[in-house]
Structure formats: C-alpha cells, structure tokens
Write an enzyme that holds these catalytic residues in place. Structure first.
Site, short mmCIF file in Angstrom:
data_model
loop_
_atom_site.label_atom_id
_atom_site.label_comp_id
_atom_site.label_asym_id
_atom_site.label_seq_id
_atom_site.Cartn_x
_atom_site.Cartn_y
_atom_site.Cartn_z
N ASN A 191 0.65 -0.84 0.22
CA ASN A 191 0.25 0.30 0.28
C ASN A 191 0.69 1.35 -0.12
O ASN A 191 1.46 0.99 0.20
CB ASN A 191 -0.58 0.12 0.93
CG ASN A 191 -0.09 -0.17 2.52
OD1 ASN A 191 0.99 0.66 3.03
ND2 ASN A 191 -1.15 -0.53 3.74
N GLU A 194 3.34 0.63 2.96
CA GLU A 194 3.99 0.93 2.22
C GLU A 194 5.58 1.01 1.85
O GLU A 194 6.89 0.08 1.95
CB GLU A 194 3.77 -1.02 2.11
CG GLU A 194 2.86 -1.02 3.84
CD GLU A 194 2.47 -2.63 3.36
OE1 GLU A 194 1.72 -3.91 4.77
OE2 GLU A 194 1.71 -2.56 2.65
N ASP A 261 -6.05 -8.09 1.29
CA ASP A 261 -5.74 -9.25 0.81
C ASP A 261 -6.72 -9.56 -0.54
O ASP A 261 -6.24 -10.87 -1.45
CB ASP A 261 -6.35 -10.53 2.25
CG ASP A 261 -5.52 -9.60 3.40
OD1 ASP A 261 -4.56 -9.68 3.12
OD2 ASP A 261 -6.63 -9.75 4.30
#
Length: 472
Positions: A191, A194, A261
């Site tokens: 993301n 990150e 996910d």
C-alpha cells in the site's frame, strides 16, 4: 475461468469481531461502554487471502502455521468449510494463534486488541512448511507477509525460488520495510504507506509516484510493482509495459480492513489465467471496491465482482459489432466469467413494458447484452417513417438502464450472426414468439444454452403508443 490451484504461504491469523452498541460513557474512564450482542471469527492475514480466492472461484492451498489452541482450530475449520486445502498448515504448540480482536459499535471500530508473537518460526517448522509447499501442485503462489514470523529467515526467498523454477506467477503482499527481501517475485502489492517506507519519503504527485515506484521496483528486482493508493486508486509499474494508473472503483468506503488481501487474491487469479496486466489490475481494483463497501474482514464473492465489472456508464456499454473479425463484442464479459443473456429488438420508443422485460431477462444471468437494429433494418421491418429515434439515441437510452450491460447494434434483418458471435448462455424473446422460429435458437441450444420466453405486459407496445400519439 477454470478453478486454478493457487498456493498461499504466510501469516495466518484470526480476525475476531465483537459487535454491539454504545449509548453512554464509562464512569470509570472517559471511554464509551460497548454492550456486546454477538461475536464473530473471520479468517485474517493469509487466511483472508485464502478466503478471497475460494470466494472468487479458485482452489486455494494454504501453507503456514497456527497455534495449537482453540482459535487456531476454529480458523482451520473455517478455511476447510470454504473448500480450501489446509494440509499445508502446521500446528505449533509453542506459540498462540495470532489474533486481531476488534470491538465494533454501530458499524464503527472502537478498539483493537492484538494477541500475537512475532518471532521467526522455528527452523524445523519452517522447513516442514516449505517441504509441503514443494510437494504440492499449484499454478500461482501468493506470499502474505504480516510480520508474524512465517516468511522470515529465508523462507520467502525459498518460496519465490520454487515458483520461479515452476515458471508460475509469484505475488507478494509485503510487510512494511521488507520489500527488498522478495527479489525475483513477479509482483509486489504494497500500500502507499508500505511503499513510502521503502524510500523514507512521501508520494506527493502522480508523476513523482510513478518515478519513485519504478525505482523501488528496480531496486527490489521485481517484474512489476502495484501500489495501492487508497482513495487515489492503484498504480502499476512493470518491466515490460507503460505505467498504468487506475482510479478507485469504490463508490462508498465503509471499512478498508482486508482490502489488500482481496487485491492480491484477485490479481493472483487473473495472472494464473494469463490476463494482461491492465485487465488484472482492473479486476483487483473492482474486487477491492466491493469489499471496502462492507464492514469488517470480508471476501469478495465472484458474483459480486462480476456484477461490479459489468456495470458501467451508457457510453462504456456500447459495442460496435466487429463484422468479419475474430473478436466477439462480449469477449470481455466472457473473460470475466459472466453468464451472458442476449435479447434483441428495435426499442424505438422505450416504455415500461421494455424495461420490465429487460429486467427479467437480466435476472437469468450475470450480464445482459442487447442487440438493437440499426436505422435501415428498422425501416425494413417496421415500414416508412420508422424508426422514430435514431440508432444513437436508442443506444444511449438502453445503455442508461442499470439492467443492461452491453448494447450491440446490428444491420441484418435478424440477429443470427450476432448471436453466433456472442454465443450467449440464454437467448430471450417475448412470449409472443413461443412456438415460432426464433433466429439463433438452434445455434444456442446446440452450444448448450437455453431459449427462454418472457411474458409481455399487456397494453404496452411501441405501435400502440405511436398510434395514440398520432391521434392526440
């Protein structure tokens, strides 16, 4: 799309939700009092990737470890009930199952409590999991790193090496600061936060983001990097294609829990089926939009994603028939696994009878394709003075209906050639055609499809409506 076998190795966790309501503040401290009325366990971390794969129609294989405790066995049972293969999950009596416990009131998260240990998995346990992974059959591999100990110590690198040896896609959802540990993977899906952690900076503008993302991709030795940018959508940079930015597909955001996910699961499913990068990213974007419009950790169901993929603006629904070409106008819908319903007509003066008919036709499958006669063929069928509305206007009105997924003009007197190009699962006509020869019916039935007849609504018809207008 056939059910590809996709392996998931990583950190399996329990997402526990305590649901309730609150209407007062505690007398002990300035915090709300939540009165619980139910509790729910859902797969989290790598478990949520597995749940998403199963819900999207894949066959997931799970590899990792859980604590030898009640939450661990509850999670194992939940994955098995979803149809996942859990033979690659080992039970570790030396540590608890990782849990994220969320207290929810009126659909809002009030508090989160984490129960976990983050030390590396014991070497013997990690090697057993890797042995299980190497012995299994799969067509794509997902590494789900939540920093709970499964993928450290060279396990992630060994898993990537196995995928490269098999020549299959390898996808990584990295923990913050761990991206460079996954060199050689096909794609990583960090993301925004990150990705920014990799550069110790921030993404200010799209052009800057593209340049920085490409530097991260090269430094991490990845084929592609997909950065999820929250409200700003997704950005893909890859070795062999131009940068691709896609705006978010979410109409309304309720909860982003587990969206990453869903992104990596849907991307893995697309890449295992040899989709192009841009189509794979579109699928991931739409699937993420489905789950963040719901509360809590949820999996994107295949039918919800297909529905979201096939809903678009009136302009995007128009498909001009590729006469003499090899590409069917419905190929995009078919590629996405949609059950296609086809009907046709002039639709000169659209009225309530048409709308009800089209809505009922759409309910038979996942996508409704409407063939519409062009101006010349309407004139041949209906006589001088028809159509009342030009083809462009009729297409625009049909495309504005939510129940219509694609509009395809045709110039022949019957849609037989168009039906053979589309090869629908259902061919639909009005009940007044029952017992008559229906163009394309024999072809559809030969291909295993069905012909359905839908009752018409009395008193509603273009000819009667036109006559009333003339008299008035």
């Amino acid at each position: 799309m056939r059910p590809h076998r996709i392996a998931v190795i990583g950190d399996f966790m329990v997402d526990k939700f305590i649901w309730g309501g609150t209407n007062r503040v505690s007398p002990e401290a300035p915090v709300p009092v939540v009165v619980s009325n139910r509790e729910e366990m859902r797969p989290g971390g790598a478990g949520n990737v597995v749940a998403n794969l199963q819900a999207l129609g894949a066959s997931a294989r799970a590899f990792g470890f859980l604590g030898d405790d009640a939450p661990g066995f509850e999670l194992l049972k939940s994955l098995e009930e979803r149809g996942a293969n859990t033979r690659g999950i080992r039970m570790d009596s030396g540590r608890p199952t990782s849990q994220k416990i969320r207290v929810m009131a009126h659909g809002q998260q009030m508090l989160r409590v984490d129960r976990e240990e983050t030390e590396l998995a014991p070497e013997a346990l990690a090697e057993c999991v890797l042995d299980d992974l190497r012995a299994a059959e799969w067509e794509a591999l997902v590494l789900s790193d939540y920093g709970k100990g499964m993928l450290g110590g060279g396990v992630g690198a060994a898993a990537i090496a196995e995928a490269r040896q098999r020549g299959v896609p390898c996808l990584v959802d990295p923990a913050p600061g761990e991206l460079e540990n996954y060199a050689g993977a096909t794609v990583a899906t960090p993301n925004k936060a990150e990705a920014e952690a990799c550069i110790e900076g921030t993404f200010a503008h799209l052009e800057d983001t593209i340049q920085i993302a490409e530097k991260i991709r090269i430094r991490a030795s990845l084929e592609a990097l997909l950065v999820t940018l929250g409200a700003e959508g997704m950005l893909l940079v890859s070795r062999d294609a131009s940068p691709f930015h896609l705006a978010t597909a979410a109409r309304q955001v309720f909860d982003v829990t587990g969206a990453g996910d869903t992104v990596i699961a849907s991307l893995a499913l697309a890449l295992s089926d040899d989709w192009q990068w841009d189509d794979a990213v579109r699928l991931a974007n739409v699937a993420a939009g489905v789950v963040i419009a719901q509360v809590g950790t949820v999996a994107a169901r295949r039918e919800d994603v297909v529905r979201a993929l096939t809903i678009g603006s009136a302009a995007s629904k128009l498909s001009i028939s590729n006469e003499g070409g090899k590409t069917s106008p419905s190929d995009a819908l078919r590629k996405r696994g949609a059950r296609i319903v086809f009907t046709n007509g002039c639709f000169d003066l659209l009225h309530a009878g048409h709308v009800r008919y089209l809505q009922e036709a759409r309910s038979l499958g996942d996508a409704l394709v409407v063939g519409v006669n062009d101006n010349a063929s309407v004139a041949r069928l209906k006589g001088q003075g028809r159509p009342f509305n030009d083809l462009e206007d009729r297409v625009e009105v049909l495309g504005a209906l939510e129940c219509v997924d694609m509009v395809v003009p045709f110039s022949e007197d019957t849609p037989s050639l168009l039906i053979e190009s589309i090869s629908p699962d259902f061919l639909v006509k009005g009940a007044d055609w029952e017992g008559k020869e229906v163009a394309g019916a024999a072809f559809v039935e030969k291909q295993g499809g069905e012909v359905r007849f839908i009752p018409l609504h009395e008193g509603r018809g273009t000819t009667n409506l036109a006559e009333r207008i003339r008299k008035s």
